[in-house]
Design an enzyme around this catalytic site. Structure first.
Site, PDB file in Angstrom:
ATOM      1  N   CYS A  51       0.827  -1.210   0.000  1.00  0.00           N
ATOM      2  CA  CYS A  51       0.000   0.000   0.000  1.00  0.00           C
ATOM      3  C   CYS A  51       0.862   1.260   0.000  1.00  0.00           C
ATOM      4  CB  CYS A  51      -0.962  -0.015   1.175  1.00  0.00           C
ATOM      5  SG  CYS A  51      -0.213  -0.440   2.765  1.00  0.00           S
TER       6      CYS A  51
HETATM    7  N1  LIG Z   1      -4.092  -4.340   5.025  1.00  0.00           N
HETATM    8  C1  LIG Z   1      -3.555  -3.640   4.028  1.00  0.00           C
HETATM    9  O1  LIG Z   1      -3.775  -2.412   3.895  1.00  0.00           O
HETATM   10  C2  LIG Z   1      -2.686  -4.317   3.030  1.00  0.00           C
HETATM   11  C3  LIG Z   1      -2.263  -5.620   3.181  1.00  0.00           C
HETATM   12  N2  LIG Z   1      -1.457  -6.206   2.234  1.00  0.00           N
HETATM   13  C4  LIG Z   1      -1.024  -7.602   2.357  1.00  0.00           C
HETATM   14  O2  LIG Z   1      -2.133  -8.443   2.026  1.00  0.00           O
HETATM   15  C5  LIG Z   1      -2.091  -9.652   2.799  1.00  0.00           C
HETATM   16  C6  LIG Z   1      -3.393  -9.762   3.625  1.00  0.00           C
HETATM   17  O3  LIG Z   1      -3.472  -8.628   4.477  1.00  0.00           O
HETATM   18  P1  LIG Z   1      -4.733  -8.343   5.409  1.00  0.00           P
HETATM   19  O4  LIG Z   1      -5.977  -8.722   4.719  1.00  0.00           O
HETATM   20  O5  LIG Z   1      -4.551  -6.970   5.893  1.00  0.00           O
HETATM   21  O6  LIG Z   1      -4.458  -9.362   6.602  1.00  0.00           O
HETATM   22  P2  LIG Z   1      -5.514 -10.051   7.582  1.00  0.00           P
HETATM   23  O7  LIG Z   1      -4.756 -10.429   8.786  1.00  0.00           O
HETATM   24  O8  LIG Z   1      -6.708  -9.199   7.694  1.00  0.00           O
HETATM   25  O9  LIG Z   1      -5.921 -11.384   6.784  1.00  0.00           O
HETATM   26  C7  LIG Z   1      -5.004 -12.434   6.555  1.00  0.00           C
HETATM   27  C8  LIG Z   1      -5.727 -13.572   5.881  1.00  0.00           C
HETATM   28  O10 LIG Z   1      -4.800 -14.612   5.612  1.00  0.00           O
HETATM   29  C9  LIG Z   1      -5.341 -15.848   6.102  1.00  0.00           C
HETATM   30  N3  LIG Z   1      -4.252 -16.736   6.491  1.00  0.00           N
HETATM   31  C10 LIG Z   1      -3.399 -16.558   7.530  1.00  0.00           C
HETATM   32  N4  LIG Z   1      -2.523 -17.601   7.579  1.00  0.00           N
HETATM   33  C11 LIG Z   1      -2.863 -18.412   6.565  1.00  0.00           C
HETATM   34  C12 LIG Z   1      -2.370 -19.674   6.119  1.00  0.00           C
HETATM   35  N5  LIG Z   1      -1.349 -20.265   6.707  1.00  0.00           N
HETATM   36  N6  LIG Z   1      -3.004 -20.277   5.078  1.00  0.00           N
HETATM   37  C13 LIG Z   1      -4.057 -19.682   4.448  1.00  0.00           C
HETATM   38  N7  LIG Z   1      -4.569 -18.490   4.833  1.00  0.00           N
HETATM   39  C14 LIG Z   1      -3.965 -17.879   5.865  1.00  0.00           C
HETATM   40  C15 LIG Z   1      -6.203 -15.429   7.272  1.00  0.00           C
HETATM   41  O11 LIG Z   1      -7.170 -16.435   7.489  1.00  0.00           O
HETATM   42  P3  LIG Z   1      -7.473 -17.068   8.940  1.00  0.00           P
HETATM   43  O12 LIG Z   1      -6.710 -16.256   9.952  1.00  0.00           O
HETATM   44  O13 LIG Z   1      -8.945 -16.969   9.095  1.00  0.00           O
HETATM   45  O14 LIG Z   1      -6.990 -18.416   8.810  1.00  0.00           O
HETATM   46  C16 LIG Z   1      -6.842 -14.172   6.700  1.00  0.00           C
HETATM   47  O15 LIG Z   1      -7.909 -14.491   5.844  1.00  0.00           O
HETATM   48  C17 LIG Z   1      -0.839  -9.547   3.672  1.00  0.00           C
HETATM   49  O16 LIG Z   1       0.243 -10.149   3.025  1.00  0.00           O
HETATM   50  C18 LIG Z   1      -0.600  -8.028   3.766  1.00  0.00           C
HETATM   51  O17 LIG Z   1       0.735  -7.763   4.025  1.00  0.00           O
HETATM   52  C19 LIG Z   1      -1.097  -5.535   1.093  1.00  0.00           C
HETATM   53  C20 LIG Z   1      -1.491  -4.245   0.886  1.00  0.00           C
HETATM   54  C21 LIG Z   1      -2.304  -3.530   1.839  1.00  0.00           C
HETATM   55  C1  LIG Z   2      -0.537   0.380   9.327  1.00  0.00           C
HETATM   56  C2  LIG Z   2       0.277  -0.828   8.990  1.00  0.00           C
HETATM   57  O1  LIG Z   2       0.669  -1.595   9.854  1.00  0.00           O
HETATM   58  N1  LIG Z   2       0.541  -1.031   7.702  1.00  0.00           N
HETATM   59  C3  LIG Z   2       1.309  -2.144   7.213  1.00  0.00           C
HETATM   60  C4  LIG Z   2       1.423  -2.073   5.702  1.00  0.00           C
HETATM   61  C5  LIG Z   2       0.518  -3.008   4.961  1.00  0.00           C
HETATM   62  C6  LIG Z   2       0.954  -3.290   3.522  1.00  0.00           C
HETATM   63  O2  LIG Z   2       0.754  -2.765   2.487  1.00  0.00           O
HETATM   64  O3  LIG Z   2       1.842  -4.052   3.347  1.00  0.00           O
HETATM   65  P1  LIG Z   2       2.421  -5.391   2.817  1.00  0.00           P
HETATM   66  O4  LIG Z   2       1.598  -5.938   1.766  1.00  0.00           O
HETATM   67  O5  LIG Z   2       3.796  -5.127   2.418  1.00  0.00           O
HETATM   68  O6  LIG Z   2       2.350  -6.198   4.036  1.00  0.00           O
HETATM   69  C7  LIG Z   2       2.723  -2.167   7.799  1.00  0.00           C
HETATM   70  O7  LIG Z   2       3.306  -1.124   8.002  1.00  0.00           O
HETATM   71  O8  LIG Z   2       3.257  -3.262   7.939  1.00  0.00           O
END
Ligand SMILES: NC(=O)C1=CN([C@@H]2O[C@H](COP(=O)(O)OP(=O)(O)OC[C@H]3O[C@@H](n4cnc5c(N)ncnc54)[C@H](OP(=O)(O)O)[C@@H]3O)[C@@H](O)[C@H]2O)C=CC1
Ligand SMILES: CC(=O)N[C@@H](CCC(=O)OP(=O)(O)O)C(=O)O
Length: 342
Positions: free
Chosen positions: A155
């Site tokens: 992000c």
């Molecule tokens: N939040 C943000 O703004 C952003 C996040 N990202 C990236 O996107 C990804 C998801 O982020 P976010 O949605 O915020 O994270 P969350 O913690 O909200 O969700 C993580 C998801 O991954 C699942 N998960 C965890 N471990 C496993 C596993 N071993 N096998 C299969 N599924 C698994 C969880 O399911 P459950 O726990 O139910 O098993 C849950 O559905 C991360 O890599 C994050 O770094 C990228 C850009 C922006």
């Molecule tokens: C507020 C906050 O904690 N933000 C996340 C960024 C999430 C994201 O874009 O990152 P990845 O897909 O690289 O995990 C962090 O700083 O780790």
């Protein structure tokens, strides 16, 4: 296209499903969570009630057995999962001919030796890192269209690079100067899982992970120049701002800077150029990136701000832009009350 989303209980997974369920070329066949997830068996809309009546599909567990049984039925898979999970499984889907869109950081860095330092694990799959295409949709459209494995940007890097690319790709920045990137993110950036640092009573505007954040090498890599990245957590739910200070090369004028931005984004349906500094509230719950800049010729500096929704342009809607590039469709996002349409 038959499509699966892994990470369906998380914030990014939920936004992806909200977009894909409305996509005319997508049949969303599997919504997956981890093998021992508390969410397994619940319906998607029981966890994410915004989609009640829109997507009521049950969540399944991901496992080796599921993979073996289901992979041949899939055309594409989106990973909204932890970095290590994506690193472990991404290439297995590619090997079976499934297009992979990974929203974690598992395939973003080209230099495998940076993974232990910035991600805390060793990356064993140099071949996958080399073949992965960085999914900054406005800048890498042709490569994304031909990719089997798309590393969707983080992000902060999405907002930072949207601000930086018009200058660095035209060599308007001062060679060798350190570019400073200040990022501010809402709490959904940290994901759905509870933690002390993101609990209501603890969150206050504050810098974190200064000089060690994993997005510093990602932004530097894609801008082809060294940046210092200063992330901040802010007490709101959604949206992210990157403000970037770029020392300009000798003699660069404000008009040259304006031309670079106009050339880059005048035809973009997603990157908008408001006439005033952007606001989080103007992009939250939308796929847009709002960019505004100001140049001081005497100081020889341009300051640029870019605002996005961290879960949409910073993750899910950019992944759908990449998917559309792969299948040869335009990305049309029409904002409707209560949701987004692709
Ligand atoms: N939040 C943000 O703004 C952003 C996040 N990202 C990236 O996107 C990804 C998801 O982020 P976010 O949605 O915020 O994270 P969350 O913690 O909200 O969700 C993580 C998801 O991954 C699942 N998960 C965890 N471990 C496993 C596993 N071993 N096998 C299969 N599924 C698994 C969880 O399911 P459950 O726990 O139910 O098993 C849950 O559905 C991360 O890599 C994050 O770094 C990228 C850009 C922006
Ligand atoms: C507020 C906050 O904690 N933000 C996340 C960024 C999430 C994201 O874009 O990152 P990845 O897909 O690289 O995990 C962090 O700083 O780790």
């Amino acid at each position: 296209m038959k499509v699966a989303v892994i990470g369906a209980s998380g914030y990014v997974g939920a936004e992806l499903i909200g977009l894909l369920i409305q996509h005319p070329k997508v049949e969303l066949t599997h919504l997956l969570v981890s093998e021992n997830s508390d969410s397994c068996g619940l319906h998607f809309s029981e966890l994410h009630a915004r989609w009640l009546g829109i997507c009521d599909v049950p969540l399944q567990s991901f496992s080796q057995a599921w993979f073996e049984q289901s992979v041949d039925q899939l055309d594409a898979v989106f990973f909204a999962t932890p970095h290590e999970f994506s690193a472990q499984w991404g290439a297995s889907f590619v090997a079976k001919g499934v297009k992979v869109f990974d929203l974690s950081g598992a395939f973003r860095l080209k230099d495998a030796t940076q993974y232990p330092t910035f991600y805390g694990f060793s990356h064993g799959d140099g071949k996958a890192l080399a073949s992965a295409v960085y999914g900054l949709a406005e800048w890498n459209a042709q490569q994304i269209a031909d990719a089997n494995l798309v590393a969707v940007p983080g992000c902060y890097p999405t907002a930072s690079l949207t601000a930086l690319k018009p200058l660095v790709s035209n060599n308007l920045h001062l060679p060798g100067a350190v570019i400073s990137v200040n990022g501010i993110s809402g709490v959904s950036g940290a994901g759905r899982k509870a933690s002390l640092a993101t609990s209501f009573n603890e969150v206050s505007l504050s810098p974190y992970n200064i000089l060690v954040h994993r997005h510093q090498p990602e932004i530097s890599q894609e801008a082809s120049t060294q940046v210092i990245f200063n992330p901040h957590l802010a007490p709101y739910k959604r949206g992210l701002m990157a403000t970037v200070t770029v020392p300009l090369a000798e003699g660069v004028t404000a008009a040259q800077v304006d031309d670079a931005f106009n050339q880059a984004y005048c035809d973009s349906a997603i990157v908008r150029m408001p006439k005033a500094w952007p606001k989080i509230d103007n992009v939250a719950f939308s796929p847009f990136a709002d960019v505004h800049w100001q140049t001081d010729e005497k100081l020889g500096v341009t300051v640029i701000s870019c605002a996005i929704d961290n879960l949409l342009k910073g993750a899910a809607s950019q992944a759908v832009q990449c998917f559309n590039l792969v299948i040869g469709e335009d990305s049309h996002f029409t904002l409707l009350p209560g949701g987004q349409h692709v």
